[in-house]
Design an enzyme around this catalytic site. Structure first.
Site, short mmCIF file in Angstrom:
data_model
loop_
_atom_site.label_atom_id
_atom_site.label_comp_id
_atom_site.label_asym_id
_atom_site.label_seq_id
_atom_site.Cartn_x
_atom_site.Cartn_y
_atom_site.Cartn_z
N ASP A 116 0.86 -1.19 0.00
CA ASP A 116 0.00 0.00 0.00
C ASP A 116 0.89 1.23 0.00
O ASP A 116 1.98 1.22 0.58
CB ASP A 116 -0.90 0.02 1.24
N ASP A 135 -7.15 -1.30 -4.64
CA ASP A 135 -8.27 -1.00 -3.75
C ASP A 135 -9.24 -0.01 -4.41
O ASP A 135 -10.45 -0.12 -4.26
CB ASP A 135 -7.78 -0.42 -2.43
#
EC number: 3.4.23.36
Length: 156
Positions: A116, A135
């Protein structure tokens, strides 16, 4: 349409991770301010699901999440092919979900966790969470599945 949505979502996710994490060196730098506070790059290793939920760090959890992601992708693809053959927008939305999910599966297989790097804050609120392009595609695809589902019953 579903294939191409999945293909491009997967490719853009993996390319963005390579560019930001490895090429720009975020894994060593840990933080890059892009347009603070609106957009920042913050390095994150997510062994759980969204927002670190189910973050046990155990190898068993990793494989369960990989299996669950693959199962959801398969069920979604079968559902779209059977019930929404001509619905191009539904197929595209499903492809975005599948491509994003497969991008995160690839991370779990390669690294043992999901990479991330996106962090967004605004208006005096400091958001501590990080996420990735996969995401974004999963979220956008899920919204698309809801909005473009013509088989859903309309309110009377």
């Amino acid at each position: 349409m579903m294939f191409w949505g999945a293909f491009w979502a997967f490719l853009l996710d993996q390319a963005s991770k390579y560019l930001v994490i490895h090429w720009m060196g975020l894994s060593q730098r840990q933080s890059i301010d892009v347009l603070p506070p609106l957009l920042n790059f913050r390095y994150g290793e997510n062994t759980g699901i969204n927002f670190g939920l189910f973050d046990g760090g155990e190898d068993t959890a990793r494989w369960v999440l990989i299996g669950l992601s693959l199962l959801i992708c398969a069920v979604l693809a079968i559902w779209i092919r059977r019930s929404h053959r001509r619905a191009r927008w539904m197929a595209l939305a499903a492809g975005l979900v599948i491509g994003g999910a497969l991008g995160n599966v690839a991370d779990r297989l390669l690294y043992g966790y999901v990479l991330d790097f996106l962090n967004m804050s605004c208006c005096g609120i400091n958001n501590p969470f990080v996420f990735n392009i996969a995401d974004v595609f999963i979220f956008a695809g899920a919204i698309g599945l809801i909005l473009f589902d013509r088989s859903a019953k309309k309110p009377a």
